[in-house]
Design a protein around this motif. Structure first.
Motif, PDB file in Angstrom:
ATOM      1  N   THR A  78      55.450  38.554  46.046  1.00 57.79           N
ATOM      2  CA  THR A  78      54.858  38.219  44.743  1.00 57.79           C
ATOM      3  C   THR A  78      55.242  36.811  44.261  1.00 57.79           C
ATOM      4  O   THR A  78      54.501  36.216  43.470  1.00 57.79           O
ATOM      5  CB  THR A  78      55.269  39.264  43.670  1.00 57.79           C
ATOM      6  N   PHE A  81      52.808  33.728  43.817  1.00 57.47           N
ATOM      7  CA  PHE A  81      51.812  33.786  42.742  1.00 57.47           C
ATOM      8  C   PHE A  81      52.418  33.380  41.392  1.00 57.47           C
ATOM      9  O   PHE A  81      51.748  32.807  40.546  1.00 57.47           O
ATOM     10  CB  PHE A  81      51.244  35.203  42.631  1.00 57.47           C
ATOM     11  N   PHE A  82      53.685  33.737  41.204  1.00 54.09           N
ATOM     12  CA  PHE A  82      54.266  33.571  39.870  1.00 54.09           C
ATOM     13  C   PHE A  82      55.092  32.303  39.694  1.00 54.09           C
ATOM     14  O   PHE A  82      55.279  31.842  38.572  1.00 54.09           O
ATOM     15  CB  PHE A  82      55.130  34.797  39.514  1.00 54.09           C
ATOM     16  N   ILE A  90      52.306  34.893  30.718  1.00 55.70           N
ATOM     17  CA  ILE A  90      51.949  36.134  31.437  1.00 55.70           C
ATOM     18  C   ILE A  90      52.707  37.315  30.827  1.00 55.70           C
ATOM     19  O   ILE A  90      52.126  38.364  30.540  1.00 55.70           O
ATOM     20  CB  ILE A  90      52.271  36.023  32.949  1.00 55.70           C
ATOM     21  N   HIS A  93      51.242  38.312  27.484  1.00 54.59           N
ATOM     22  CA  HIS A  93      49.972  39.030  27.616  1.00 54.59           C
ATOM     23  C   HIS A  93      50.155  40.418  28.227  1.00 54.59           C
ATOM     24  O   HIS A  93      49.430  41.348  27.877  1.00 54.59           O
ATOM     25  CB  HIS A  93      48.974  38.186  28.435  1.00 54.59           C
ATOM     26  N   LEU A  94      51.133  40.548  29.129  1.00 50.57           N
ATOM     27  CA  LEU A  94      51.390  41.876  29.707  1.00 50.57           C
ATOM     28  C   LEU A  94      51.931  42.828  28.642  1.00 50.57           C
ATOM     29  O   LEU A  94      51.545  43.999  28.596  1.00 50.57           O
ATOM     30  CB  LEU A  94      52.382  41.770  30.870  1.00 50.57           C
ATOM     31  N   GLN A  97      49.008  43.811  26.579  1.00 53.77           N
ATOM     32  CA  GLN A  97      48.091  44.681  27.326  1.00 53.77           C
ATOM     33  C   GLN A  97      48.653  46.102  27.443  1.00 53.77           C
ATOM     34  O   GLN A  97      47.963  47.078  27.140  1.00 53.77           O
ATOM     35  CB  GLN A  97      47.855  44.092  28.716  1.00 53.77           C
ATOM     36  N   MET A 113      41.017  41.029  33.542  1.00 55.06           N
ATOM     37  CA  MET A 113      41.697  41.021  34.842  1.00 55.06           C
ATOM     38  C   MET A 113      40.874  40.248  35.877  1.00 55.06           C
ATOM     39  O   MET A 113      41.421  39.541  36.720  1.00 55.06           O
ATOM     40  CB  MET A 113      41.956  42.461  35.310  1.00 55.06           C
ATOM     41  N   SER A 116      41.385  36.447  35.065  1.00 52.90           N
ATOM     42  CA  SER A 116      42.714  35.858  35.236  1.00 52.90           C
ATOM     43  C   SER A 116      43.209  35.909  36.681  1.00 52.90           C
ATOM     44  O   SER A 116      44.138  35.183  37.021  1.00 52.90           O
ATOM     45  CB  SER A 116      43.722  36.500  34.277  1.00 52.90           C
ATOM     46  N   MET A 120      42.602  33.981  43.372  1.00 55.04           N
ATOM     47  CA  MET A 120      44.033  33.954  43.645  1.00 55.04           C
ATOM     48  C   MET A 120      44.355  34.553  45.009  1.00 55.04           C
ATOM     49  O   MET A 120      45.475  34.430  45.491  1.00 55.04           O
ATOM     50  CB  MET A 120      44.743  34.780  42.571  1.00 55.04           C
ATOM     51  N   VAL A 122      44.825  37.704  45.881  1.00 57.17           N
ATOM     52  CA  VAL A 122      45.883  38.721  45.818  1.00 57.17           C
ATOM     53  C   VAL A 122      45.582  39.786  46.877  1.00 57.17           C
ATOM     54  O   VAL A 122      44.492  40.345  46.903  1.00 57.17           O
ATOM     55  CB  VAL A 122      45.945  39.377  44.413  1.00 57.17           C
ATOM     56  N   ALA A 126      50.583  42.530  48.173  1.00 58.56           N
ATOM     57  CA  ALA A 126      51.163  41.873  46.986  1.00 58.56           C
ATOM     58  C   ALA A 126      51.006  42.783  45.772  1.00 58.56           C
ATOM     59  O   ALA A 126      51.915  42.890  44.938  1.00 58.56           O
ATOM     60  CB  ALA A 126      50.478  40.535  46.744  1.00 58.56           C
ATOM     61  N   PHE A 127      49.861  43.466  45.687  1.00 58.69           N
ATOM     62  CA  PHE A 127      49.610  44.365  44.554  1.00 58.69           C
ATOM     63  C   PHE A 127      50.650  45.491  44.534  1.00 58.69           C
ATOM     64  O   PHE A 127      51.274  45.756  43.508  1.00 58.69           O
ATOM     65  CB  PHE A 127      48.195  44.952  44.659  1.00 58.69           C
ATOM     66  N   LEU A 130      54.110  44.301  43.613  1.00 66.70           N
ATOM     67  CA  LEU A 130      54.226  44.075  42.162  1.00 66.70           C
ATOM     68  C   LEU A 130      54.456  45.404  41.434  1.00 66.70           C
ATOM     69  O   LEU A 130      55.335  45.510  40.564  1.00 66.70           O
ATOM     70  CB  LEU A 130      52.955  43.383  41.655  1.00 66.70           C
ATOM     71  N   LEU A 155      46.736  51.634  34.941  1.00 68.27           N
ATOM     72  CA  LEU A 155      46.640  50.297  35.549  1.00 68.27           C
ATOM     73  C   LEU A 155      45.916  50.332  36.906  1.00 68.27           C
ATOM     74  O   LEU A 155      45.267  49.353  37.285  1.00 68.27           O
ATOM     75  CB  LEU A 155      48.032  49.696  35.762  1.00 68.27           C
ATOM     76  N   ILE A 162      41.506  42.808  40.748  1.00 75.24           N
ATOM     77  CA  ILE A 162      42.645  41.941  41.023  1.00 75.24           C
ATOM     78  C   ILE A 162      42.771  41.602  42.509  1.00 75.24           C
ATOM     79  O   ILE A 162      42.995  40.451  42.878  1.00 75.24           O
ATOM     80  CB  ILE A 162      43.947  42.609  40.492  1.00 75.24           C
TER      81      ILE A 162
HETATM   82  C1  HEM Z   1      47.801  46.355  37.689  1.00 79.46           C
HETATM   83  C2  HEM Z   1      48.263  45.173  38.079  1.00 79.46           C
HETATM   84  C3  HEM Z   1      48.202  43.931  37.237  1.00 79.46           C
HETATM   85  C4  HEM Z   1      48.060  43.789  35.886  1.00 79.46           C
HETATM   86  C5  HEM Z   1      47.917  44.875  34.829  1.00 79.46           C
HETATM   87  C6  HEM Z   1      48.072  42.361  35.609  1.00 79.46           C
HETATM   88  C7  HEM Z   1      47.975  41.810  34.360  1.00 79.46           C
HETATM   89  C8  HEM Z   1      47.926  40.465  34.100  1.00 79.46           C
HETATM   90  C9  HEM Z   1      47.765  39.873  32.794  1.00 79.46           C
HETATM   91  C10 HEM Z   1      47.634  40.645  31.502  1.00 79.46           C
HETATM   92  C11 HEM Z   1      47.754  38.540  32.948  1.00 79.46           C
HETATM   93  C12 HEM Z   1      47.635  37.471  31.837  1.00 79.46           C
HETATM   94  C13 HEM Z   1      46.191  37.056  31.682  1.00 79.46           C
HETATM   95  C14 HEM Z   1      46.060  35.873  30.756  1.00 79.46           C
HETATM   96  O1  HEM Z   1      47.054  35.184  30.524  1.00 79.46           O
HETATM   97  O2  HEM Z   1      44.955  35.613  30.273  1.00 79.46           O
HETATM   98  C15 HEM Z   1      47.929  38.256  34.354  1.00 79.46           C
HETATM   99  C16 HEM Z   1      47.984  37.008  34.907  1.00 79.46           C
HETATM  100  C17 HEM Z   1      48.432  36.755  36.169  1.00 79.46           C
HETATM  101  N1  HEM Z   1      48.645  37.681  37.153  1.00 79.46           N
HETATM  102 FE1  HEM Z   1      48.367  39.664  36.994  1.00 79.46          FE
HETATM  103  N2  HEM Z   1      48.219  41.681  36.779  1.00 79.46           N
HETATM  104  C18 HEM Z   1      48.304  42.592  37.794  1.00 79.46           C
HETATM  105  C19 HEM Z   1      48.459  42.331  39.130  1.00 79.46           C
HETATM  106  C20 HEM Z   1      48.808  41.102  39.636  1.00 79.46           C
HETATM  107  C21 HEM Z   1      49.208  40.839  41.012  1.00 79.46           C
HETATM  108  C22 HEM Z   1      49.274  41.911  42.106  1.00 79.46           C
HETATM  109  C23 HEM Z   1      49.499  39.519  41.086  1.00 79.46           C
HETATM  110  C24 HEM Z   1      50.012  38.739  42.270  1.00 79.46           C
HETATM  111  C25 HEM Z   1      50.865  39.235  43.130  1.00 79.46           C
HETATM  112  C26 HEM Z   1      49.277  38.940  39.779  1.00 79.46           C
HETATM  113  C27 HEM Z   1      49.460  37.615  39.461  1.00 79.46           C
HETATM  114  C28 HEM Z   1      49.130  37.048  38.248  1.00 79.46           C
HETATM  115  C29 HEM Z   1      49.251  35.623  37.966  1.00 79.46           C
HETATM  116  C30 HEM Z   1      49.792  34.530  38.910  1.00 79.46           C
HETATM  117  C31 HEM Z   1      48.782  35.425  36.663  1.00 79.46           C
HETATM  118  C32 HEM Z   1      48.670  34.095  35.900  1.00 79.46           C
HETATM  119  C33 HEM Z   1      47.289  33.537  36.093  1.00 79.46           C
HETATM  120  C34 HEM Z   1      47.078  32.224  35.361  1.00 79.46           C
HETATM  121  O3  HEM Z   1      47.964  31.785  34.657  1.00 79.46           O
HETATM  122  O4  HEM Z   1      45.978  31.660  35.487  1.00 79.46           O
HETATM  123  N3  HEM Z   1      48.864  39.920  38.937  1.00 79.46           N
HETATM  124  N4  HEM Z   1      48.025  39.446  35.042  1.00 79.46           N
END
Ligand code: HEM
Length: 165
Positions: A78, A81-82, A90, A93-94, A97, A113, A116, A120, A122, A126-127, A130, A155, A162
């Motif tokens: 992971t 990505f982060f 993030i 927002h999490l 959410q 979802m 955003s 990427m 994903v 990776a999912f 996470l 979720l 995603i």
């Molecule tokens: C059920 C699973 C997931 C949920 C509920 C979730 C939820 C979110 C939320 C709420 C945001 C913020 C959106 C925003 O700022 O507008 C976000 C952004 C992001 N997520 Fe997830 N995510 C999930 C899975 C993943 C996975 C598996 C990855 C990568 C391994 C990931 C990587 C990212 C990254 C890098 C961002 C930032 C994107 C940006 O800044 O443009 N997410 N996610």
């Protein structure tokens, strides 16, 4: 008389059905097919805020996100990505959410979802990595198992928006 009643009920159905179809709310048009949502970003829960309380309320969610972001940055699946992302945004927002998903008094201010995570790449691996790190944080925060399952179930459908196949 019997025939008459039948006639009127059939007529009523024929008149009302198209009206109901026309009155149904329509989704706003999305022009970019790659960000057309396949699952709701915010599924609805129905049992008050009891579920959110099992996570320690909003403050509990903030602590959980602080803990899990450290894990996502340490996990090689992971981390890529982060590490370059706006982690504070993030996490914020999490929290919003998850709070809304659990009927809490919050508003989600992030993107969908599909939006955003677009482009990427994903992977399924990776999912799951996470989600596993999230489960470790939830156990550490002593969130009861039934409550964890309710959150993960809410979720899970989001993976369609995603994961890049
Ligand atoms: C059920 C699973 C997931 C949920 C509920 C979730 C939820 C979110 C939320 C709420 C945001 C913020 C959106 C925003 O700022 O507008 C976000 C952004 C992001 N997520 Fe997830 N995510 C999930 C899975 C993943 C996975 C598996 C990855 C990568 C391994 C990931 C990587 C990212 C990254 C890098 C961002 C930032 C994107 C940006 O800044 O443009 N997410 N996610």
């Amino acid at each position: 008389m019997k025939m008459n009643l039948h006639f009127w009920s059939v007529t009523l159905i024929l008149v009302m059905l198209p009206a109901a179809v026309l009155a149904a709310p329509t989704e706003p048009p999305v022009n970019d097919p790659s960000i057309t949502p396949k699952a709701p970003t915010l599924p609805l829960a129905t049992d008050g805020t009891a579920l959110l309380e099992s996570f320690g309320g909003r403050e509990g969610l903030v602590r959980i996100m602080d803990d899990v972001m450290v894990r996502w940055l340490a996990n090689p699946k992971t981390r890529p990505f982060f590490e370059g992302a706006d982690q504070a945004s993030i996490k914020k927002h999490l929290v919003e959410q998850f709070c809304v998903v659990m009927n809490g008094p919050c508003t989600y201010t992030g993107r969908t979802m599909a939006e955003s995570h677009k482009g990427m790449a994903v992977s399924e691996g990776a999912f799951y990595a996470l989600v596993e790190e999230l489960q470790i944080s939830l156990n550490k925060a002593k969130v009861p198992f039934f409550a964890q399952n309710r959150l993960i179930a809410a979720l899970a459908p989001m993976h369609r928006d995603i994961i890049d196949k």
